[in-house]
Design a protein around this motif. Structure first.
Motif, mmCIF file in Angstrom:
data_model
loop_
_atom_site.group_PDB
_atom_site.id
_atom_site.type_symbol
_atom_site.label_atom_id
_atom_site.label_comp_id
_atom_site.label_asym_id
_atom_site.label_seq_id
_atom_site.Cartn_x
_atom_site.Cartn_y
_atom_site.Cartn_z
ATOM 1 N N ALA A 33 9.038 20.811 -27.602
ATOM 2 C CA ALA A 33 8.891 19.386 -27.294
ATOM 3 C C ALA A 33 8.760 19.149 -25.791
ATOM 4 O O ALA A 33 9.214 19.949 -24.976
ATOM 5 C CB ALA A 33 10.107 18.621 -27.821
ATOM 6 N N THR A 34 8.152 18.037 -25.471
ATOM 7 C CA THR A 34 8.096 17.548 -24.095
ATOM 8 C C THR A 34 9.225 16.541 -23.919
ATOM 9 O O THR A 34 9.470 15.715 -24.806
ATOM 10 C CB THR A 34 6.744 16.862 -23.821
ATOM 11 O OG1 THR A 34 5.703 17.822 -24.000
ATOM 12 C CG2 THR A 34 6.688 16.300 -22.407
ATOM 13 N N LEU A 35 9.894 16.605 -22.798
ATOM 14 C CA LEU A 35 10.993 15.691 -22.502
ATOM 15 C C LEU A 35 10.494 14.589 -21.571
ATOM 16 O O LEU A 35 9.822 14.868 -20.581
ATOM 17 C CB LEU A 35 12.149 16.440 -21.847
ATOM 18 C CG LEU A 35 12.679 17.646 -22.617
ATOM 19 C CD1 LEU A 35 13.757 18.363 -21.814
ATOM 20 C CD2 LEU A 35 13.206 17.234 -23.980
ATOM 21 N N HIS A 36 10.824 13.364 -21.902
ATOM 22 C CA HIS A 36 10.502 12.232 -21.033
ATOM 23 C C HIS A 36 11.832 11.698 -20.512
ATOM 24 O O HIS A 36 12.564 11.024 -21.234
ATOM 25 C CB HIS A 36 9.732 11.147 -21.791
ATOM 26 C CG HIS A 36 9.235 10.066 -20.898
ATOM 27 N ND1 HIS A 36 8.060 10.170 -20.189
ATOM 28 C CD2 HIS A 36 9.776 8.879 -20.572
ATOM 29 C CE1 HIS A 36 7.890 9.083 -19.471
ATOM 30 N NE2 HIS A 36 8.932 8.282 -19.683
ATOM 31 N N VAL A 37 12.144 12.041 -19.281
ATOM 32 C CA VAL A 37 13.425 11.684 -18.677
ATOM 33 C C VAL A 37 13.283 10.307 -18.040
ATOM 34 O O VAL A 37 12.343 10.055 -17.292
ATOM 35 C CB VAL A 37 13.847 12.743 -17.633
ATOM 36 C CG1 VAL A 37 15.238 12.457 -17.115
ATOM 37 C CG2 VAL A 37 13.775 14.144 -18.234
ATOM 38 N N LEU A 38 14.238 9.439 -18.362
ATOM 39 C CA LEU A 38 14.146 8.038 -17.959
ATOM 40 C C LEU A 38 15.463 7.570 -17.361
ATOM 41 O O LEU A 38 16.532 7.927 -17.853
ATOM 42 C CB LEU A 38 13.846 7.193 -19.212
ATOM 43 C CG LEU A 38 13.947 5.672 -19.088
ATOM 44 C CD1 LEU A 38 12.755 5.122 -18.320
ATOM 45 C CD2 LEU A 38 14.023 5.037 -20.476
ATOM 46 N N THR A 39 15.377 6.796 -16.302
ATOM 47 C CA THR A 39 16.544 6.052 -15.846
ATOM 48 C C THR A 39 16.130 4.596 -15.729
ATOM 49 O O THR A 39 14.981 4.290 -15.410
ATOM 50 C CB THR A 39 17.125 6.596 -14.519
ATOM 51 O OG1 THR A 39 18.427 6.045 -14.318
ATOM 52 C CG2 THR A 39 16.247 6.284 -13.329
ATOM 53 N N ARG A 72 14.069 18.483 -11.817
ATOM 54 C CA ARG A 72 13.472 19.698 -11.250
ATOM 55 C C ARG A 72 14.521 20.791 -11.077
ATOM 56 O O ARG A 72 14.260 21.965 -11.343
ATOM 57 C CB ARG A 72 12.807 19.385 -9.907
ATOM 58 C CG ARG A 72 11.975 20.531 -9.350
ATOM 59 C CD ARG A 72 11.445 20.219 -7.958
ATOM 60 N NE ARG A 72 12.496 20.104 -6.966
ATOM 61 C CZ ARG A 72 13.203 21.124 -6.467
ATOM 62 N NH1 ARG A 72 12.985 22.333 -6.887
ATOM 63 N NH2 ARG A 72 14.130 20.924 -5.554
ATOM 64 N N LEU A 73 15.724 20.402 -10.668
ATOM 65 C CA LEU A 73 16.803 21.373 -10.484
ATOM 66 C C LEU A 73 17.396 21.851 -11.809
ATOM 67 O O LEU A 73 17.803 22.999 -11.939
ATOM 68 C CB LEU A 73 17.915 20.762 -9.626
ATOM 69 C CG LEU A 73 17.588 20.506 -8.168
ATOM 70 C CD1 LEU A 73 18.701 19.693 -7.512
ATOM 71 C CD2 LEU A 73 17.366 21.811 -7.432
ATOM 72 N N GLU A 74 17.478 20.968 -12.794
ATOM 73 C CA GLU A 74 18.164 21.272 -14.050
ATOM 74 C C GLU A 74 17.300 21.979 -15.093
ATOM 75 O O GLU A 74 17.814 22.762 -15.880
ATOM 76 C CB GLU A 74 18.741 19.995 -14.662
ATOM 77 C CG GLU A 74 19.854 19.370 -13.843
ATOM 78 C CD GLU A 74 21.141 20.179 -13.868
ATOM 79 O OE1 GLU A 74 21.349 20.995 -14.788
ATOM 80 O OE2 GLU A 74 21.960 19.981 -12.951
ATOM 81 N N ASP A 78 9.986 26.782 -17.948
ATOM 82 C CA ASP A 78 9.345 26.754 -19.266
ATOM 83 C C ASP A 78 9.514 25.421 -19.992
ATOM 84 O O ASP A 78 8.960 25.235 -21.075
ATOM 85 C CB ASP A 78 9.871 27.894 -20.145
ATOM 86 C CG ASP A 78 11.350 27.738 -20.500
ATOM 87 O OD1 ASP A 78 12.137 27.315 -19.620
ATOM 88 O OD2 ASP A 78 11.726 28.042 -21.646
ATOM 89 N N ILE A 79 10.225 24.490 -19.410
ATOM 90 C CA ILE A 79 10.460 23.180 -20.028
ATOM 91 C C ILE A 79 9.430 22.177 -19.504
ATOM 92 O O ILE A 79 9.279 21.998 -18.299
ATOM 93 C CB ILE A 79 11.893 22.666 -19.734
ATOM 94 C CG1 ILE A 79 12.943 23.674 -20.198
ATOM 95 C CG2 ILE A 79 12.115 21.288 -20.345
ATOM 96 C CD1 ILE A 79 12.943 23.958 -21.677
#
Length: 147
Positions: A33-39, A72-74, A78-79
């Motif tokens: 899956a692709t992760l869409h990180v949101l704040t 980017r750090l976490e 490959d993610i």
């Protein structure tokens, strides 16, 4: 069909970072899956008295850069992930962005409940009740290891 997981992050709750990044890394790898990180920068900050009109926009830019650097750090190389910061009411914005990015899952961390929150954290509860997609509520505690 692209698999997408929406990952809302509250930048003010650093205690949840390990949990949410570990769990979503596992989900992304297992389900390709692709992760869409949101704040979400809360709309309420723009209506505080004596706050300059540019404050919300500046807060959004800062949150966007902090979120991108954190991801980017976490996340390992490959993610696959994208990130964004949006201004709006928190729960409603999370639900709307899940629809917009066609997320099949929202993975959200929840704080320890207070009496007024009943079973889930306030935001997680509102998201769970309003969205059409599946929701994984992550909490600290014994039992499940995401690593």
């Amino acid at each position: 069909m692209k698999k997408c997981v929406l990952v809302p992050i509250d930048l003010s709750h650093e205690a949840n970072f390990d949990l949410i990044f570990s769990a979503t890394t596992t989900l992304a790898r297992r389900h390709d899956a692709t992760l869409h990180v949101l704040t979400v920068v809360p709309t309420e900050i723009s209506v505080w008295p004596y706050v300059p009109q540019s404050f919300a926009g500046e807060a959004q830019k800062l949150a966007e850069s902090q979120l991108k650097e954190l991801a980017r750090l976490e996340y390992a190389d490959d993610i696959r992930w994208t990130s964004e910061a949006v201004i709006g009411p928190i729960a409603a914005t999370i639900v709307q962005r899940a629809e917009d990015v066609r997320a099949g899952l929202i993975a959200i961390a929840s704080h320890d409940p207070r009496m007024r929150d009943l079973l889930l954290g306030g935001t997680a509860d509102r998201v769970l009740r309003r969205t059409r997609c599946s929701v994984l509520v992550l909490r600290h505690g014994e039992g499940w290891e995401w690593c």
